[in-house]
Design a protein around this motif. Structure first.
Motif, PDB file in Angstrom:
ATOM      1  N   THR A 101     -21.787   7.596   1.753  1.00 53.87           N
ATOM      2  CA  THR A 101     -20.387   7.239   1.967  1.00 53.87           C
ATOM      3  C   THR A 101     -20.002   6.167   0.954  1.00 53.87           C
ATOM      4  OG1 THR A 101     -20.440   7.755   4.334  1.00 53.87           O
ATOM      5  CG2 THR A 101     -18.695   6.287   3.572  1.00 53.87           C
ATOM      6  N   LEU A 102     -18.927   6.409   0.228  1.00 50.92           N
ATOM      7  CA  LEU A 102     -18.465   5.477  -0.799  1.00 50.92           C
ATOM      8  C   LEU A 102     -17.150   4.859  -0.375  1.00 50.92           C
ATOM      9  CD1 LEU A 102     -19.734   8.207  -2.551  1.00 50.92           C
ATOM     10  CD2 LEU A 102     -19.836   6.299  -4.151  1.00 50.92           C
ATOM     11  N   ASN A 103     -17.066   3.560  -0.496  1.00 51.17           N
ATOM     12  CA  ASN A 103     -15.861   2.815  -0.180  1.00 51.17           C
ATOM     13  C   ASN A 103     -15.256   2.244  -1.451  1.00 51.17           C
ATOM     14  OD1 ASN A 103     -16.306   3.057   2.752  1.00 51.17           O
ATOM     15  ND2 ASN A 103     -18.028   1.674   2.393  1.00 51.17           N
ATOM     16  N   SER A 104     -14.044   1.748  -1.355  1.00 49.81           N
ATOM     17  CA  SER A 104     -13.391   1.129  -2.509  1.00 49.81           C
ATOM     18  C   SER A 104     -14.309   0.062  -3.085  1.00 49.81           C
ATOM     19  CB  SER A 104     -12.065   0.501  -2.081  1.00 49.81           C
ATOM     20  OG  SER A 104     -11.425  -0.105  -3.185  1.00 49.81           O
ATOM     21  N   GLY A 105     -14.537   0.122  -4.380  1.00 49.08           N
ATOM     22  CA  GLY A 105     -15.468  -0.784  -5.027  1.00 49.08           C
ATOM     23  C   GLY A 105     -16.794  -0.136  -5.362  1.00 49.08           C
ATOM     24  N   ASP A 106     -17.088   1.004  -4.711  1.00 46.49           N
ATOM     25  CA  ASP A 106     -18.325   1.731  -4.987  1.00 46.49           C
ATOM     26  C   ASP A 106     -18.149   2.762  -6.095  1.00 46.49           C
ATOM     27  OD1 ASP A 106     -19.578   0.356  -2.925  1.00 46.49           O
ATOM     28  OD2 ASP A 106     -19.100   1.904  -1.436  1.00 46.49           O
ATOM     29  N   TYR A 107     -16.935   2.948  -6.565  1.00 47.79           N
ATOM     30  CA  TYR A 107     -16.645   3.981  -7.560  1.00 47.79           C
ATOM     31  C   TYR A 107     -15.503   3.505  -8.457  1.00 47.79           C
ATOM     32  CZ  TYR A 107     -12.893   4.810  -4.188  1.00 47.79           C
ATOM     33  OH  TYR A 107     -11.827   4.642  -3.340  1.00 47.79           O
ATOM     34  N   SER A 108     -15.300   4.196  -9.566  1.00 45.63           N
ATOM     35  CA  SER A 108     -14.134   3.966 -10.420  1.00 45.63           C
ATOM     36  C   SER A 108     -13.251   5.199 -10.364  1.00 45.63           C
ATOM     37  CB  SER A 108     -14.555   3.675 -11.867  1.00 45.63           C
ATOM     38  OG  SER A 108     -15.211   4.801 -12.433  1.00 45.63           O
ATOM     39  N   ALA A 109     -11.939   5.012 -10.309  1.00 44.99           N
ATOM     40  CA  ALA A 109     -10.980   6.121 -10.237  1.00 44.99           C
ATOM     41  C   ALA A 109      -9.817   5.835 -11.179  1.00 44.99           C
ATOM     42  CB  ALA A 109     -10.476   6.296  -8.808  1.00 44.99           C
ATOM     43  N   SER A 110      -9.466   6.823 -11.991  1.00 47.10           N
ATOM     44  CA  SER A 110      -8.348   6.680 -12.922  1.00 47.10           C
ATOM     45  C   SER A 110      -7.503   7.943 -12.907  1.00 47.10           C
ATOM     46  CB  SER A 110      -8.849   6.388 -14.337  1.00 47.10           C
ATOM     47  OG  SER A 110      -9.725   7.416 -14.777  1.00 47.10           O
ATOM     48  N   LEU A 111      -6.199   7.780 -13.021  1.00 45.80           N
ATOM     49  CA  LEU A 111      -5.285   8.919 -13.024  1.00 45.80           C
ATOM     50  C   LEU A 111      -5.541   9.816 -14.226  1.00 45.80           C
ATOM     51  CD1 LEU A 111      -1.900   7.242 -12.015  1.00 45.80           C
ATOM     52  CD2 LEU A 111      -2.994   9.128 -10.795  1.00 45.80           C
ATOM     53  N   ASN A 112      -5.431  11.135 -14.017  1.00 45.40           N
ATOM     54  CA  ASN A 112      -5.477  12.067 -15.135  1.00 45.40           C
ATOM     55  C   ASN A 112      -4.156  12.846 -15.187  1.00 45.40           C
ATOM     56  OD1 ASN A 112      -5.672  14.323 -13.334  1.00 45.40           O
ATOM     57  ND2 ASN A 112      -7.892  14.035 -13.206  1.00 45.40           N
TER      58      ASN A 112
END
Length: 206
Positions: A101-112
């Motif tokens: 389970t990944l929470n905010s801060g565990d991953y990077s997300a950017s708009l495409n």
């Protein structure tokens, strides 16, 4: 060094650089495309879950994951689960092998720039996992929104995935990596290239 030998050396350098560039890639399921029919959901908001297949040609270690996902609205800043299953003929989904389970801060997300119907933002997401060793074989995986209303963007030539137990045309855009593989720095490759050119130059002068 004659012309044939020089060509062979250059070809070897090109192949080496290409190999280094892709050293960490284990599996590539393609990237999302603009598609008016895109809109399959995979979240607890909808009670639908997408399972997509992948095949490992040899024993592999997964350390990093990339995928693309849409949201019906809002920002990509919540929680989701990532799970790998054995492949089971018929339903596609066998025993669970790994989940995180990944929470905010565990991953990077950017708009495409992916666009589809119904409209909504699409993102590129990257995250690390503890080294996961898998044997060669067939598997299923799932990206499942927990409070975020995930929506799958299709790839250009998908062979299908399972939504709950129903088979649907399409594919989830994702890639799996082993970034424990040591990839030479660009400066190292440059020194290597200059060395080959220097040797070739000396032989031509002789």
């Amino acid at each position: 060094m004659n012309i044939k030998m020089l060509k062979a050396a250059v070809a070897g350098l090109v192949l080496s650089v290409s190999g280094f560039a892709n050293a960490g890639l284990i599996y590539d399921n393609g990237v999302g495309v603009n598609n008016a029919d895109t809109g399959y959901y995979t979240s607890n908001v909808r009670s639908f879950q997408i399972y997509d297949d992948f095949t490992l040609a040899s024993d592999s270690t997964i350390t990093d994951v990339f995928f693309q996902m849409g949201l019906t609205s809002g920002n990509f800043d919540g929680s989701f689960s990532f799970t790998i299953f054995n492949f089971l003929a018929g339903s596609g989904v066998g025993a669970q092998l790994y989940t995180q389970t990944l929470n905010s801060g565990d991953y990077s997300a950017s708009l495409n720039s992916i666009s589809s119907h119904p409209s909504g933002p699409f993102y590129d997401i990257n995250f690390d996992i503890p080294s996961l060793d898998l044997s060669a074989g067939n598997y299923e995986l799932s990206f499942y929104g927990l409070g975020m209303d995930f929506r799958i963007p299709n790839v250009s030539s998908g062979n299908g995935f399972y939504q709950n137990s129903s088979f649907i045309s399409g594919d989830t855009p994702f890639a799996l990596f082993d970034n424990s593989v040591q990839v030479p720095e660009p400066s190292t490759l440059a020194i290597f290239a200059l060395g080959i050119m220097g040797l070739a130059s000396r032989r031509f002068k002789k």
